[in-house]
Write an enzyme that holds these catalytic residues in place. Structure first.
Site, PDB file in Angstrom:
ATOM      1  N   ASN A  50      43.307  46.777  42.724  1.00 14.56           N
ATOM      2  CA  ASN A  50      42.035  46.690  43.445  1.00 14.56           C
ATOM      3  C   ASN A  50      41.326  45.402  43.051  1.00 14.56           C
ATOM      4  OD1 ASN A  50      40.244  47.227  41.077  1.00 14.56           O
ATOM      5  ND2 ASN A  50      41.403  49.134  41.089  1.00 14.56           N
ATOM      6  N   ASP A  93      43.663  55.384  41.737  1.00 20.37           N
ATOM      7  CA  ASP A  93      43.689  56.845  41.869  1.00 20.37           C
ATOM      8  C   ASP A  93      45.102  57.388  42.070  1.00 20.37           C
ATOM      9  OD1 ASP A  93      40.982  57.211  41.506  1.00 20.37           O
ATOM     10  OD2 ASP A  93      40.513  56.914  43.624  1.00 20.37           O
ATOM     11  N   LYS A 148      64.103  45.407  43.611  1.00 18.64           N
ATOM     12  CA  LYS A 148      63.080  45.065  44.603  1.00 18.64           C
ATOM     13  C   LYS A 148      63.352  45.785  45.938  1.00 18.64           C
ATOM     14  CE  LYS A 148      61.546  40.919  46.938  1.00 18.64           C
ATOM     15  NZ  LYS A 148      61.953  39.573  47.300  1.00 18.64           N
ATOM     16  N   PHE A 170      31.159  55.242  35.557  1.00 15.12           N
ATOM     17  CA  PHE A 170      30.754  54.230  36.547  1.00 15.12           C
ATOM     18  C   PHE A 170      31.233  54.689  37.913  1.00 15.12           C
ATOM     19  CE2 PHE A 170      29.169  50.568  34.105  1.00 15.12           C
ATOM     20  CZ  PHE A 170      29.360  51.090  32.834  1.00 15.12           C
ATOM     21  N   LYS A 201      29.740  62.738  40.859  1.00 20.66           N
ATOM     22  CA  LYS A 201      30.737  62.312  39.865  1.00 20.66           C
ATOM     23  C   LYS A 201      30.230  62.571  38.444  1.00 20.66           C
ATOM     24  CE  LYS A 201      33.031  58.969  42.829  1.00 20.66           C
ATOM     25  NZ  LYS A 201      33.304  57.575  43.155  1.00 20.66           N
ATOM     26  N   LYS A 246      32.457  65.159  36.283  1.00 23.45           N
ATOM     27  CA  LYS A 246      33.206  64.524  35.184  1.00 23.45           C
ATOM     28  C   LYS A 246      32.471  64.680  33.847  1.00 23.45           C
ATOM     29  CE  LYS A 246      35.553  61.294  38.285  1.00 23.45           C
ATOM     30  NZ  LYS A 246      36.406  60.110  38.350  1.00 23.45           N
TER      31      LYS A 246
HETATM   32  N1  CTP Z   1      38.119  57.012  36.591  1.00 19.64           N
HETATM   33  C1  CTP Z   1      39.027  57.348  35.620  1.00 19.64           C
HETATM   34  N2  CTP Z   1      40.305  57.653  35.948  1.00 19.64           N
HETATM   35  C2  CTP Z   1      40.692  57.652  37.234  1.00 19.64           C
HETATM   36  C3  CTP Z   1      39.777  57.323  38.252  1.00 19.64           C
HETATM   37  C4  CTP Z   1      38.486  57.000  37.901  1.00 19.64           C
HETATM   38  O1  CTP Z   1      38.667  57.347  34.442  1.00 19.64           O
HETATM   39  N3  CTP Z   1      41.951  57.957  37.528  1.00 19.64           N
HETATM   40  C5  CTP Z   1      36.738  56.710  36.198  1.00 19.64           C
HETATM   41  C6  CTP Z   1      36.301  55.267  36.433  1.00 19.64           C
HETATM   42  O2  CTP Z   1      36.579  54.477  35.285  1.00 19.64           O
HETATM   43  C7  CTP Z   1      34.809  55.424  36.659  1.00 19.64           C
HETATM   44  C8  CTP Z   1      34.689  56.796  37.309  1.00 19.64           C
HETATM   45  O3  CTP Z   1      35.894  57.496  36.991  1.00 19.64           O
HETATM   46  O4  CTP Z   1      34.091  55.468  35.436  1.00 19.64           O
HETATM   47  C9  CTP Z   1      34.506  56.804  38.795  1.00 19.64           C
HETATM   48  O5  CTP Z   1      35.526  56.059  39.402  1.00 19.64           O
HETATM   49  P1  CTP Z   1      35.620  55.982  40.970  1.00 19.64           P
HETATM   50  O6  CTP Z   1      36.853  55.228  41.360  1.00 19.64           O
HETATM   51  O7  CTP Z   1      34.308  55.535  41.531  1.00 19.64           O
HETATM   52  O8  CTP Z   1      35.729  57.535  41.341  1.00 19.64           O
HETATM   53  P2  CTP Z   1      36.899  58.478  41.674  1.00 19.64           P
HETATM   54  O9  CTP Z   1      36.736  59.700  40.836  1.00 19.64           O
HETATM   55  O10 CTP Z   1      38.218  57.786  41.598  1.00 19.64           O
HETATM   56  O11 CTP Z   1      36.519  58.896  43.165  1.00 19.64           O
HETATM   57  P3  CTP Z   1      36.750  58.134  44.567  1.00 19.64           P
HETATM   58  O12 CTP Z   1      37.794  57.071  44.348  1.00 19.64           O
HETATM   59  O13 CTP Z   1      37.212  59.245  45.447  1.00 19.64           O
HETATM   60  O14 CTP Z   1      35.408  57.603  44.948  1.00 19.64           O
END
Ligand code: CTP
Length: 407
Positions: free
Chosen positions: A210, A279, A289, A323, A337, A341
């Site tokens: 990302n 995610d 490859k 975050f 969240k 969490k």
């Molecule tokens: N986070 C994490 N592990 C993951 C995904 C996210 O620890 N596999 C943590 C990020 O570091 C951040 C928080 O969760 O502190 C929120 O991340 P974000 O990507 O905004 O949320 P998601 O739970 O992944 O939800 P979505 O992508 O559906 O918005």
């Protein structure tokens, strides 16, 4: 604060006048030192008028026949009397002199004698900036604890567009102010920061990732270290220097980040989970490859471990700050969240605002706590945002201790 502004001999020397004015207006006591080169670009009188003080223009410039001894040790007196040295523009020549410890004029001699904080704001032609010699000197100075204000990209006086412009003097003054107000309220804490993106392999040469630059996480790590914490920074692949006094652990995948976080959880007291963790990961990574075909390719992705959610279950009495980077419904998503969490605090920002958030030096955030309070910070430099986030963490810790004491 008592500040020395060292002005180097570059075309951007004229901008140092704006910097001196900004620092003086903010209540700092400013002494200007100019190199010989700087005096070719701008007159000492400009700085004298702005500061109301005589400008130092050379090692023996103040000397009169009776006053030779005091002038010979003036650099020591200036070093002792001042708390911060900011050099703008820091030319390639000055960076080289500082890095090797050459002392052949007032500014380079002062740098060696100076024991306070040093801020360097380099400005030069792009090729000079990118030259390995300049970058190596910069790295040496960074490791030595100098705080560097990165140059801007844009049109340069030499007629090219690239990196090397002296930033807006207000940004340099903000940076100086940030250091000037350094607190030590994180002494005794062990702060674990996760930063940057993760990379999930598709095959041996490709990955899913990302746009996270890691700048917010690195700014948090640097600020926590400045404020006295021992800092462990678990970072995905980014292109940023490691802040001074920060222990770095480099990882690539979400699983590696999870393992590194839990390996260090025991010793940690505060967790700042600013990384943009992927995610999903590719369930089956081929050994070779993937070859192109004319048909549609479907990938099977499995969810990665949600590190923050797992930390919420296992954190004990550690402070957990999550975050959330959103493109819509900021506050609803942030609150959701934070609750699912089990974070003590959550920092949320919109990432689709141009010039803010992902890849940018600036950010604007909402800082939510479980008590229901929300604090807005920015738009501001990420270093400034990091300070505001830490202020809220410090406040939360204080409130929790007060509750514990009355329980
Ligand atoms: N986070 C994490 N592990 C993951 C995904 C996210 O620890 N596999 C943590 C990020 O570091 C951040 C928080 O969760 O502190 C929120 O991340 P974000 O990507 O905004 O949320 P998601 O739970 O992944 O939800 P979505 O992508 O559906 O918005």
């Amino acid at each position: 604060m008592r500040i020395v502004v060292g002005v180097g001999g570059g075309i951007a020397a004229y901008k140092a006048a704006e910097l001196v004015r900004a620092l003086s207006q903010r209540g700092h006591d400013v002494q200007v030192v100019m190199t010989k080169g700087a005096q070719e670009f701008i007159q000492p009188l400009t700085f004298a008028a702005l500061t109301g003080r005589k400008v130092i223009t050379g090692l023996f410039s103040q000397s009169s026949s009776q006053d030779t001894l005091s002038s010979a040790v003036e650099h020591i007196a200036v070093a002792k009397d001042n708390e911060l040295l900011v050099v703008a523009p820091a030319t390639a020549d000055l960076l080289a002199k500082f890095a090797v410890g050459l002392a052949d004029d007032f500014l380079s001699t002062l740098y060696l004698a100076f024991t306070g904080k040093v801020v360097l704001s380099p400005a030069m032609n792009t090729a000079m900036w990118e030259h390995p010699a300049t970058q190596a000197n910069l790295e040496t100075l960074r490791k030595r604890g100098c705080s560097i204000v990165d140059p801007d990209e844009g049109w340069l006086a030499c007629g090219v567009t690239g990196t090397g412009r002296l930033p807006d003097p207000v940004r340099i003054a903000d940076h100086v102010d940030m250091l000037a107000h350094t607190k030590t309220d994180f002494t005794g804490e062990v702060v674990l920061v996760t930063a940057g993106p993760t990379q999930e392999a598709l095959d041996p040469v490709r990955y899913i990732s990302n746009r996270s630059s890691g700048k917010m996480g690195y700014a948090l790590a640097a600020a926590a270290a400045r404020r006295g914490a021992r800092v462990i920074l678990i970072s995905g692949p980014v292109n940023l220097p490691v802040p001074p006094h920060v222990q770095i652990i480099s990882i690539k995948t979400a699983q590696e980040m999870r393992n590194a976080v839990f390996a260090h959880l025991e010793e940690t007291t505060i967790i700042l989970k600013s990384a943009a963790v992927a995610d999903y990961y590719v369930a089956h990574i081929p050994e070779q490859k993937r070859k192109k075909t004319a048909t549609r390719l479907s990938l099977e992705l499995d969810p990665t471990p949600d590190i923050l959610a797992e930390l919420g279950q296992k954190k004990g009495d550690r402070l957990l700050i999550g975050f959330a980077a959103e493109t819509e419904n900021l506050m609803e998503e942030a609150r959701r969240k934070m609750n699912i969490k089990k974070c003590d605090m959550l920092v949320a920002n919109l990432v689709n605002t141009s010039g803010l958030g992902f890849e940018s030096d600036r950010n604007e955030v909402e800082i939510l706590s479980r008590s229901g309070q929300t604090v807005h910070a920015g738009p501001a430099d990420k270093n400034e945002i990091a300070e505001r986030i830490l202020d809220q963490v410090a406040m939360l810790r204080l409130n929790l201790r007060a509750v514990d004491a009355t329980a």
